[in-house]
Design a protein around this motif. Sequence first.
Motif, mmCIF file in Angstrom:
data_model
loop_
_atom_site.group_PDB
_atom_site.id
_atom_site.type_symbol
_atom_site.label_atom_id
_atom_site.label_comp_id
_atom_site.label_asym_id
_atom_site.label_seq_id
_atom_site.Cartn_x
_atom_site.Cartn_y
_atom_site.Cartn_z
ATOM 1 N N SER A 42 0.807 -1.224 0.000
ATOM 2 C CA SER A 42 0.000 0.000 0.000
ATOM 3 C C SER A 42 0.837 1.270 0.000
ATOM 4 C CB SER A 42 -0.964 0.023 1.187
ATOM 5 O OG SER A 42 -2.006 -0.878 0.959
ATOM 6 N N ARG A 43 1.937 1.247 0.686
ATOM 7 C CA ARG A 43 2.774 2.456 0.738
ATOM 8 C C ARG A 43 3.257 2.845 -0.670
ATOM 9 N NH1 ARG A 43 7.879 3.518 4.757
ATOM 10 N NH2 ARG A 43 8.098 5.682 4.198
ATOM 11 N N THR A 44 3.668 1.874 -1.456
ATOM 12 C CA THR A 44 4.105 2.133 -2.824
ATOM 13 C C THR A 44 2.936 2.628 -3.672
ATOM 14 O OG1 THR A 44 5.785 0.421 -2.634
ATOM 15 C CG2 THR A 44 5.177 1.105 -4.858
ATOM 16 N N MET A 59 2.571 6.204 -5.659
ATOM 17 C CA MET A 59 2.227 6.289 -7.077
ATOM 18 C C MET A 59 1.009 7.192 -7.281
ATOM 19 S SD MET A 59 2.708 2.331 -8.338
ATOM 20 C CE MET A 59 2.016 2.612 -9.967
ATOM 21 N N ALA A 60 -0.012 6.993 -6.466
ATOM 22 C CA ALA A 60 -1.229 7.792 -6.597
ATOM 23 C C ALA A 60 -0.950 9.263 -6.300
ATOM 24 C CB ALA A 60 -2.318 7.255 -5.673
ATOM 25 N N TYR A 61 -0.072 9.526 -5.356
ATOM 26 C CA TYR A 61 0.267 10.918 -5.040
ATOM 27 C C TYR A 61 0.935 11.594 -6.235
ATOM 28 C CZ TYR A 61 2.060 15.063 -2.806
ATOM 29 O OH TYR A 61 2.335 16.377 -2.504
ATOM 30 N N ARG A 62 1.754 10.849 -6.982
ATOM 31 C CA ARG A 62 2.389 11.423 -8.167
ATOM 32 C C ARG A 62 1.337 11.841 -9.192
ATOM 33 N NH1 ARG A 62 5.965 7.257 -7.445
ATOM 34 N NH2 ARG A 62 5.133 6.094 -9.194
ATOM 35 N N TYR A 63 0.244 11.126 -9.245
ATOM 36 C CA TYR A 63 -0.835 11.489 -10.169
ATOM 37 C C TYR A 63 -1.659 12.663 -9.646
ATOM 38 C CZ TYR A 63 -0.386 7.358 -13.158
ATOM 39 O OH TYR A 63 0.056 6.413 -14.043
ATOM 40 N N THR A 64 -1.970 12.664 -8.350
ATOM 41 C CA THR A 64 -2.957 13.600 -7.809
ATOM 42 C C THR A 64 -2.364 14.794 -7.070
ATOM 43 O OG1 THR A 64 -3.109 12.418 -5.690
ATOM 44 C CG2 THR A 64 -4.593 11.708 -7.473
ATOM 45 N N ARG A 65 -1.163 14.631 -6.528
ATOM 46 C CA ARG A 65 -0.538 15.664 -5.680
ATOM 47 C C ARG A 65 -1.404 15.954 -4.452
ATOM 48 N NH1 ARG A 65 4.424 16.981 -6.046
ATOM 49 N NH2 ARG A 65 4.076 19.172 -5.767
ATOM 50 N N TRP A 99 -2.721 13.804 -0.807
ATOM 51 C CA TRP A 99 -2.644 12.564 -0.046
ATOM 52 C C TRP A 99 -4.015 11.940 0.198
ATOM 53 C CZ3 TRP A 99 1.437 9.877 -0.224
ATOM 54 C CH2 TRP A 99 2.685 10.480 -0.281
ATOM 55 N N GLU A 100 -5.059 12.747 0.354
ATOM 56 C CA GLU A 100 -6.400 12.194 0.550
ATOM 57 C C GLU A 100 -6.847 11.414 -0.680
ATOM 58 O OE1 GLU A 100 -8.099 12.084 3.416
ATOM 59 O OE2 GLU A 100 -6.313 13.032 4.253
ATOM 60 N N TRP A 101 -6.653 12.018 -1.863
ATOM 61 C CA TRP A 101 -7.000 11.310 -3.102
ATOM 62 C C TRP A 101 -6.134 10.061 -3.247
ATOM 63 C CZ3 TRP A 101 -11.324 11.541 -5.317
ATOM 64 C CH2 TRP A 101 -12.014 12.723 -5.460
ATOM 65 N N ALA A 102 -4.871 10.164 -2.894
ATOM 66 C CA ALA A 102 -3.969 9.017 -3.004
ATOM 67 C C ALA A 102 -4.465 7.858 -2.140
ATOM 68 C CB ALA A 102 -2.551 9.412 -2.613
ATOM 69 N N ALA A 151 -0.742 -2.253 -12.776
ATOM 70 C CA ALA A 151 -1.562 -1.921 -13.947
ATOM 71 C C ALA A 151 -2.969 -1.511 -13.506
ATOM 72 C CB ALA A 151 -1.623 -3.099 -14.908
ATOM 73 N N ILE A 152 -3.542 -2.244 -12.573
ATOM 74 C CA ILE A 152 -4.868 -1.890 -12.051
ATOM 75 C C ILE A 152 -4.812 -0.507 -11.411
ATOM 76 C CG2 ILE A 152 -6.554 -2.447 -10.244
ATOM 77 C CD1 ILE A 152 -5.929 -5.418 -10.784
ATOM 78 N N HIS A 153 -3.773 -0.271 -10.636
ATOM 79 C CA HIS A 153 -3.648 1.003 -9.915
ATOM 80 C C HIS A 153 -3.434 2.170 -10.882
ATOM 81 C CE1 HIS A 153 -3.122 3.388 -6.373
ATOM 82 N NE2 HIS A 153 -1.894 3.744 -6.684
ATOM 83 N N ARG A 154 -2.542 1.992 -11.844
ATOM 84 C CA ARG A 154 -2.289 3.047 -12.829
ATOM 85 C C ARG A 154 -3.565 3.393 -13.594
ATOM 86 N NH1 ARG A 154 1.877 0.307 -14.408
ATOM 87 N NH2 ARG A 154 0.951 -0.267 -16.391
ATOM 88 N N ASN A 155 -4.309 2.373 -13.992
ATOM 89 C CA ASN A 155 -5.550 2.611 -14.718
ATOM 90 C C ASN A 155 -6.550 3.379 -13.859
ATOM 91 O OD1 ASN A 155 -4.572 1.334 -16.992
ATOM 92 N ND2 ASN A 155 -5.479 -0.641 -16.463
ATOM 93 N N GLY A 156 -6.634 3.027 -12.586
ATOM 94 C CA GLY A 156 -7.530 3.746 -11.682
ATOM 95 C C GLY A 156 -7.107 5.198 -11.506
ATOM 96 N N CYS A 157 -5.822 5.434 -11.379
ATOM 97 C CA CYS A 157 -5.311 6.806 -11.241
ATOM 98 C C CYS A 157 -5.576 7.604 -12.518
ATOM 99 C CB CYS A 157 -3.824 6.798 -10.918
ATOM 100 S SG CYS A 157 -3.426 6.183 -9.271
ATOM 101 N N ALA A 158 -5.329 6.985 -13.657
ATOM 102 C CA ALA A 158 -5.554 7.674 -14.932
ATOM 103 C C ALA A 158 -7.033 7.975 -15.120
ATOM 104 C CB ALA A 158 -5.030 6.829 -16.083
#
Length: 187
Positions: A29-31, A35-41, A43-46, A76-83
Motif C-alpha cells: 500500500s505504501r508504494t 504512485m497515486a500521489y504522483r498522479y494527484t498531488r 494525499w487524501e485522493w492518493a 496496472a490496475i492502480h495506474r488505470n484507476g489513477c488515470a
Amino acid sequence: MDEDKVKAWALAFQGGDQESLRLLVEALSRTLMAMAYRYTRDWEWARDLTQETWMRVAQNIPRYDPRRSFVSWLYAIHRNGCADHLRLRWVRLETTPGEEGVPEPAAPLRDQPDRALERREFHERILRAARELSDTQREVFLLVDVEQGDQRSVARALGMREGTLRVTLHHARKRLAAALRRMEETT
C-alpha cells in the motif's frame, strides 16, 4: 519486496485466504500511495485511489494469472484507476498540469541557504520542463531518475520491456535537456 513471497500471498488470497490479502495490503500500500500521489498531488485522493485499487484487486483476483507477476498486475490496475481519476473533468480543474509527480525540494538547510535556493529553482525548472514529456516519459523519468528506481523493477512495474523503458528514458532525458537548454537561453 520479494516477488515470490508476494506471489505466494496472491495465490493464497486467490484461494480464499483473507489473511493473505491483509499481508499484501500491508506490504504494497505504501508504494501504491506514492504512485497515486504522483498522479494527484493530494494525499487524501492518493489514499482513496489506493483503497479503490485494493477493492478492484479483491473483485478481480479470480482473473489473476499466476504465470504473470502479481506486482505488475497490481500496478496496472492502480495506474488505470489513477488515470481514470484524472480524466474526470472536475479533478482536472483542481490540478495544475505538469506539476504531478515531482516531489517538493528538500527543506532549506540553515547553514546553506544558497544551496536551498538553487535546489528550489532547479526543482521549478524541472517541473516546467517535464510538461513537455508524454505521460509515459514523465512516469519513467520520475520512477528511474527522480525516485532512483532500478530500471528492471520499474519496467516490470509498468508492464514494459526493459529495452522499451531504456528507450523511453533516453527520449525523456533528451527532451528534458532540450527544454532546460531553451529555458536557459531565454533567461
